[in-house]
Design a protein around this motif. Structure first.
Motif, PDB file in Angstrom:
ATOM      1  N   GLY A   1       0.793  -1.217   0.000  1.00 15.51           N
ATOM      2  CA  GLY A   1       0.000   0.000   0.000  1.00 15.51           C
ATOM      3  C   GLY A   1       0.828   1.270   0.000  1.00 15.51           C
ATOM      4  N   GLY A   2       2.109   1.139   0.228  1.00  8.06           N
ATOM      5  CA  GLY A   2       3.000   2.291   0.271  1.00  8.06           C
ATOM      6  C   GLY A   2       3.473   2.722  -1.101  1.00  8.06           C
ATOM      7  N   SER A   3       4.374   3.701  -1.098  1.00  5.32           N
ATOM      8  CA  SER A   3       4.870   4.285  -2.347  1.00  5.32           C
ATOM      9  C   SER A   3       6.390   4.380  -2.338  1.00  5.32           C
ATOM     10  N   LEU A   4       6.955   4.353  -3.521  1.00  2.63           N
ATOM     11  CA  LEU A   4       8.378   4.612  -3.745  1.00  2.63           C
ATOM     12  C   LEU A   4       8.515   5.342  -5.061  1.00  2.63           C
ATOM     13  N   ARG A   5       9.576   6.133  -5.173  1.00  2.00           N
ATOM     14  CA  ARG A   5       9.911   6.737  -6.454  1.00  2.00           C
ATOM     15  C   ARG A   5      11.318   6.347  -6.841  1.00  2.00           C
ATOM     16  N   LEU A   6      11.435   5.680  -7.970  1.00  2.00           N
ATOM     17  CA  LEU A   6      12.728   5.306  -8.514  1.00  2.00           C
ATOM     18  C   LEU A   6      13.214   6.395  -9.465  1.00  2.00           C
ATOM     19  N   SER A   7      14.523   6.565  -9.494  1.00  2.00           N
ATOM     20  CA  SER A   7      15.151   7.494 -10.426  1.00  2.00           C
ATOM     21  C   SER A   7      16.199   6.754 -11.234  1.00  2.00           C
ATOM     22  N   CYS A   8      16.442   7.246 -12.427  1.00  2.00           N
ATOM     23  CA  CYS A   8      17.492   6.699 -13.279  1.00  2.00           C
ATOM     24  C   CYS A   8      18.207   7.870 -13.938  1.00  2.00           C
ATOM     25  N   ALA A   9      19.463   8.052 -13.578  1.00  2.00           N
ATOM     26  CA  ALA A   9      20.267   9.136 -14.135  1.00  2.00           C
ATOM     27  C   ALA A   9      21.106   8.602 -15.283  1.00  2.00           C
TER      28      ALA A   9
END
Length: 127
Positions: free
Chosen positions: A15-23
């Protein structure tokens, strides 16, 4: 050549959230269609989402539609994957990928169509 580095993975409750990044670095970032794939233990690497060079076109696998959002910031040479309403089935190593393919985004769901890959970031969703 292009170098891709993912970040933002971690452990989260269902139910939670995450934000992935890709540089990205190397070749001109705005030339690439960018995608996210994931690989769970014992399973094949599967397509998650892709975004066009300008960011106006996106495509998702059915299991994440309405929960995940892919986006890109060409000025920062970065793409993102906002993941909401996470489920235990979303547990996997998430990979960023880049392609110079001229195909439209909905066609770019196959691993072999991507030229460059990051090292992956682990996402674990607990129940």
């Amino acid at each position: 050549q292009a170098q891709l580095v993912e970040s933002g993975g971690g452990l989260v409750q269902a139910g939670g959230s995450l934000r992935l990044s890709c540089a990205a670095s190397g070749r001109t970032f705005s030339e690439f269609v960018m995608g996210w794939f994931r690989q769970a233990p014992g399973k094949e690497r599967e397509f998650v989402a892709a975004v066009s060079v300008g960011g106006s076109s996106t495509y998702y696998t059915d299991s994440v539609k309405g929960r995940f959002t892919i986006s890109r910031d060409n000025a920062k040479h970065t793409i993102y994957l906002q993941m909401n309403s996470l489920k235990p089935d979303d547990t996997a190593v998430y990979f960023c990928a880049a392609t110079l393919s001229v195909f439209v985004v909905p066609v770019l769901t196959t691993r072999k169509l991507y030229n460059y890959w990051g090292q992956g970031t682990q996402v674990t969703v607990s129940s």
